[in-house]
Design an enzyme around this catalytic site. Sequence first.
Site, short mmCIF file in Angstrom:
data_model
loop_
_atom_site.label_atom_id
_atom_site.label_comp_id
_atom_site.label_asym_id
_atom_site.label_seq_id
_atom_site.Cartn_x
_atom_site.Cartn_y
_atom_site.Cartn_z
NE ARG A 57 -17.26 14.09 -8.97
CZ ARG A 57 -16.40 13.11 -9.73
NH1 ARG A 57 -15.41 12.23 -9.16
NH2 ARG A 57 -16.68 12.92 -11.17
CG HIS A 78 -18.30 8.77 -13.69
ND1 HIS A 78 -17.85 9.41 -12.37
CD2 HIS A 78 -17.41 7.76 -13.78
CE1 HIS A 78 -16.73 8.90 -11.92
NE2 HIS A 78 -16.41 7.77 -12.77
CD GLU A 84 -11.04 9.85 -14.03
OE1 GLU A 84 -10.77 8.85 -14.57
OE2 GLU A 84 -10.27 10.08 -12.88
CG ASN A 106 -11.22 12.56 -10.61
OD1 ASN A 106 -11.54 13.53 -9.75
ND2 ASN A 106 -11.82 11.64 -11.45
CE1 TYR A 158 -8.01 6.97 -7.44
CE2 TYR A 158 -8.61 8.34 -9.15
CZ TYR A 158 -9.02 7.67 -8.28
OH TYR A 158 -10.31 7.77 -8.03
CD GLU A 176 -12.95 9.58 -9.34
OE1 GLU A 176 -12.02 8.84 -9.55
OE2 GLU A 176 -13.93 9.87 -10.02
C1 FCB Z 1 -11.14 6.87 -11.77
C2 FCB Z 1 -12.92 6.80 -12.37
C3 FCB Z 1 -13.43 6.08 -11.14
C4 FCB Z 1 -12.70 4.97 -10.60
C5 FCB Z 1 -11.31 5.42 -10.09
C6 FCB Z 1 -10.66 4.27 -9.47
O1 FCB Z 1 -10.56 7.12 -13.19
O2 FCB Z 1 -13.34 8.32 -12.23
O3 FCB Z 1 -14.69 5.70 -11.73
O4 FCB Z 1 -12.80 3.97 -11.40
O5 FCB Z 1 -10.66 5.88 -11.07
#
Ligand code: FCB
Length: 447
Positions: free
Chosen positions: A69, A113, A158, A281, A283, A342
């Site tokens: 990607r 992006h 995002e 995505n 985190y 992600e």
């Molecule tokens: C996400 C973004 C990516 C990167 C990661 C750590 O929010 O999509 O570009 O910065 O965080």
Amino acid sequence: MFLWGTATAAYQIEGAVKEDGRGASIWDTFAHEPGRTRDGHTGDVACDHYHRWREDVELMSGLGVNAYRFSISWPRVRPEGDGPVNAKGLDFYERLVDGLLERGIRPVPTLFHWDLPQALQDRGGWMNRDISEIFAEYAATVAERLADRIPLWITLNEPFVHMAYGHALGVHAPGQALLTGALPVAHHQLLAHGLATRALRAAGARQVAITNNCTPVWPASEREADLKAADAYDILHNRLFNDPVLLGRYPDLSAYTTGLDAVRDGDLDIIATPLDALGVNYYNPTRIAAPVDDALPFSDAGVTGHPTTAFGWPVVPDGLRELLTGLKARYGAALPPVLITENGCSTEDTLDDGDRVAFLEGHIAAMRRAMAEGVDVRGYFVWSLLDNFEWAEGYHQRFGLVRVDFETRSRTPRASYRWLRDFLRAEKRAQEQAREQAREQAQNTET
Ligand code: FCB
């Protein structure tokens, strides 16, 4: 076939910002303004991927991923946003796509992006509804050249973060601090997504998805005010972007804002154009408490009691299971197959990144628990292949399976690269064995 891949984004890795006719993006402008990024870092050279992409494709080939990607820089393809097409920009992505396919790696491009052409920002950027149409035209330009070779397209990355960081808080480009006044940016991005989905299909695209940043929202306590704030945050972060795409309606925003005046008749039908997958995505979860002032209807209470990454982000692998099963519970049959587009972490600048290995192992296991609970997940992409320009943090956060020396741009695989390579080899062997067993069984039942 389950997609195992790595993810990157154009401004974070390409460099070559003035080469071959590329126009300026809002990130070029922003990063060059004093005080916007840590130590004034910019993406002018970044990982120099524009020149070193062959080496990066080889690194992915050695890793054994079957998908990649990446994002396409809008101002490289249409320098003014909607003006003439820059053939050299398209040539670059065509070379990359063909190089990936030669190595058996499926190209999964994201069309936006966060690097809006500066010329479009000068016309109001995402606060201007016209940008949605212009995005769809740009999407068609790319698809007309590449649709025959691209199995899966992602429209936006995002839109929440671009709205919140770029337009509500002003810590990302274009640096606007409009707070809830930034809501039209959500609607215009979503409209752009819907229009682009249609334009891509008309130009021959096979599969289309959007990538949303999603977070499990944890109330800081059972107090009414915290619960209410957590609900507001869930609406603004998650539902504002998932509900219209999957259900064709916005969540109720009236309690927190003046609502979305930008919405016109027919917009939601466009936004809800059916998708082949939802990109997610993940985190970390977010812990939310009652507001501390009038600016926003919530405050961030911080997740405690979990380890943190070098960035200070809490490490909660099971949050991924919680998120995925939560999406399934919320959207049911309206949830298309999910791709984790992600997931990853920044670590100290070391080659011996055991923390990253533990992070990936934990999150892949959590994803599998969600799959066992019935969520249809079709892919997992590690953020990121390379250390890169981490937006306002510049080169200070290192997210790569591969270390980049930002003096020489040389690349050195980390321990996590080797771990993932061995993991993917084992996966492949297990699949081959399963296929072999199924064949034998079929033969046995025949005889
Ligand atoms: C996400 C973004 C990516 C990167 C990661 C750590 O929010 O999509 O570009 O910065 O965080």
